[in-house]
Design a protein around this motif. Structure first.
Motif, PDB file in Angstrom:
ATOM      1  N   TYR A   2       4.070   5.913  -5.275  1.00  0.00           N
ATOM      2  CA  TYR A   2       4.121   5.654  -7.256  1.00  0.00           C
ATOM      3  C   TYR A   2       3.040   6.636  -7.649  1.00  0.00           C
ATOM      4  N   ALA A   3       2.229   6.479  -7.034  1.00  0.00           N
ATOM      5  CA  ALA A   3       0.758   7.800  -6.690  1.00  0.00           C
ATOM      6  C   ALA A   3       1.535   8.974  -7.284  1.00  0.00           C
ATOM      7  N   VAL A   4       2.174   9.154  -5.999  1.00  0.00           N
ATOM      8  CA  VAL A   4       2.162  11.054  -5.214  1.00  0.00           C
ATOM      9  C   VAL A   4       2.924  11.288  -6.539  1.00  0.00           C
ATOM     10  N   ARG A   5       4.636  10.058  -6.620  1.00  0.00           N
ATOM     11  CA  ARG A   5       5.342  10.312  -7.754  1.00  0.00           C
ATOM     12  C   ARG A   5       4.751  10.892  -9.352  1.00  0.00           C
ATOM     13  N   ARG A   6       4.463   9.888  -9.866  1.00  0.00           N
ATOM     14  CA  ARG A   6       3.331  10.470 -10.966  1.00  0.00           C
ATOM     15  C   ARG A   6       2.588  11.171 -11.233  1.00  0.00           C
ATOM     16  N   ASP A   7       1.614  11.885  -9.799  1.00  0.00           N
ATOM     17  CA  ASP A   7       1.107  12.957 -10.250  1.00  0.00           C
ATOM     18  C   ASP A   7       2.581  14.034 -10.268  1.00  0.00           C
TER      19      ASP A   7
ATOM     20  N   VAL B 160       0.357  -1.152   0.347  1.00  0.00           N
ATOM     21  CA  VAL B 160       0.179  -0.101  -0.266  1.00  0.00           C
ATOM     22  C   VAL B 160       0.422   1.008   0.158  1.00  0.00           C
ATOM     23  N   VAL B 161       2.129   1.327   0.760  1.00  0.00           N
ATOM     24  CA  VAL B 161       3.114   2.491   0.956  1.00  0.00           C
ATOM     25  C   VAL B 161       3.489   2.390  -0.402  1.00  0.00           C
ATOM     26  N   GLY B 162       4.080   1.795  -1.478  1.00  0.00           N
ATOM     27  CA  GLY B 162       4.533   1.819  -2.742  1.00  0.00           C
ATOM     28  C   GLY B 162       3.902   2.350  -3.444  1.00  0.00           C
TER      29      GLY B 162
END
Length: 80
Positions: free
Chosen positions: A58-63, A52-54
């Motif tokens: 990933y979602a934050v970095r992609r955004d 879940v943390v990964g």
């Protein structure tokens, strides 16, 4: 020296495996007697939390990457 990207999911997974290994070492030395299902549940729960943390990382970095490319900025952070 090249640096790598910090990945908190992998850090959590490593810490969980180290804790499970420490429990097994304590059990082998006779200092603790953890039930086998406790170690199994701890490991599965830790891996689930790490996943879940990964995914969140990933979602934050992609955004952030999408925002930088939409604004036309070069970023300049070198991928860190």
């Amino acid at each position: 020296m090249r640096t790598h990207e910090f990945q908190p999911g992998r850090l959590i997974a490593g810490l969980v495996l180290m804790a499970a290994g420490a429990l097994y070492l304590l059990g082998a030395a006779g200092q603790a007697d953890p039930p086998w299902f406790f170690v199994l549940l701890m490991t599965l729960g830790g891996f689930s939390f790490a996943a879940v943390v990964g995914l969140v990382t990933y979602a934050v970095r992609r955004d952030r990457r999408d925002r930088i490319t939409e604004s036309g900025g070069s970023g300049g952070s070198g991928g860190r």
